[in-house]
Design an enzyme around this catalytic site. Sequence first.
Site, PDB file in Angstrom:
ATOM      1  N   GLU A  83       0.822  -1.202   0.000  1.00  9.87           N
ATOM      2  CA  GLU A  83       0.000   0.000   0.000  1.00  9.87           C
ATOM      3  C   GLU A  83       0.864   1.264   0.000  1.00  9.87           C
ATOM      4  OE1 GLU A  83      -3.131   0.098  -0.421  1.00  9.87           O
ATOM      5  OE2 GLU A  83      -3.696  -2.000  -0.090  1.00  9.87           O
ATOM      6  N   ARG A  93     -17.604  -0.595   6.548  1.00  7.11           N
ATOM      7  CA  ARG A  93     -18.697  -1.183   5.762  1.00  7.11           C
ATOM      8  C   ARG A  93     -19.438  -2.223   6.583  1.00  7.11           C
ATOM      9  NH1 ARG A  93     -19.162  -5.698   2.934  1.00  7.11           N
ATOM     10  NH2 ARG A  93     -16.938  -6.192   3.102  1.00  7.11           N
ATOM     11  N   CYS A 146      -7.695  -2.441   8.314  1.00  7.58           N
ATOM     12  CA  CYS A 146      -6.379  -2.459   7.664  1.00  7.58           C
ATOM     13  C   CYS A 146      -5.827  -1.046   7.532  1.00  7.58           C
ATOM     14  CB  CYS A 146      -6.481  -3.119   6.291  1.00  7.58           C
ATOM     15  SG  CYS A 146      -6.719  -4.912   6.350  1.00  7.58           S
ATOM     16  N   HIS A 171      -1.390  -5.754   1.468  1.00  5.20           N
ATOM     17  CA  HIS A 171      -2.597  -6.568   1.366  1.00  5.20           C
ATOM     18  C   HIS A 171      -2.298  -7.841   0.578  1.00  5.20           C
ATOM     19  CE1 HIS A 171      -5.723  -3.387   2.499  1.00  5.20           C
ATOM     20  NE2 HIS A 171      -6.090  -4.483   3.133  1.00  5.20           N
TER      21      HIS A 171
END
Length: 219
Positions: A83, A93, A146, A171
């Site tokens: 990342e 979410r 994350c 990831h």
Amino acid sequence: MAQRTKVLLTGFDPFDGEALNPSWETVRALDGWKCGRATVHARQMPCAFGQSIEALASAMDELRPELVLCIGQAGGRAEITPERVAINIDDGRIADNAGRQPIDVPVMPGAPAAYFSTLPIKAMVRDLRAAGVPASVSNTAGTFVCNHIFYGLMHRMATHPVAGQRGGFIHIPYLPEQAARFPGVPSMPLAAMVEALRVAVATALAVEKDIAETGGQFH
């Protein structure tokens, strides 16, 4: 005798109804692995807002690592994705493992909008591809735990700097046994992801200045 280097690798416990989390399965397989004069120390993080940053801080206080790589599951991705940036926002979410679901709140109130990884992410992608592992730079770590722990890591490094200390987030895809429940969703075998993290750690230890190579995306 030259000082030995400590590498902290973290992975999460399972979440969202999964029986396992590939990030922890991969990280724990490398606990005790030596890369040159460096030794890897694996620690499991709770998949929970707040608690994950606290657990990371405790592990960093305990080990005083020179290199920190936090690893997380990205179901649906087909590649190993270092990342680029962590953003100062929590927007769940779903609820985390502690039942919390923050919406549009900062990870750290009053802190910068974002932090960039201090890992050589493009060199890592180059070396992963050279090793036969699908990889690319990711420009979003999401807004779940994350990104939360990634931001917490970079904020700690920015506000409590330690000479030579670097860190960031990677990831990884689903394991095949997870993807079997979701026809058409990509996955990667555990052995391949373990080898990928070996490459990532070795590159992060060896490369101080990242290479100038395209890693951008249209969207």
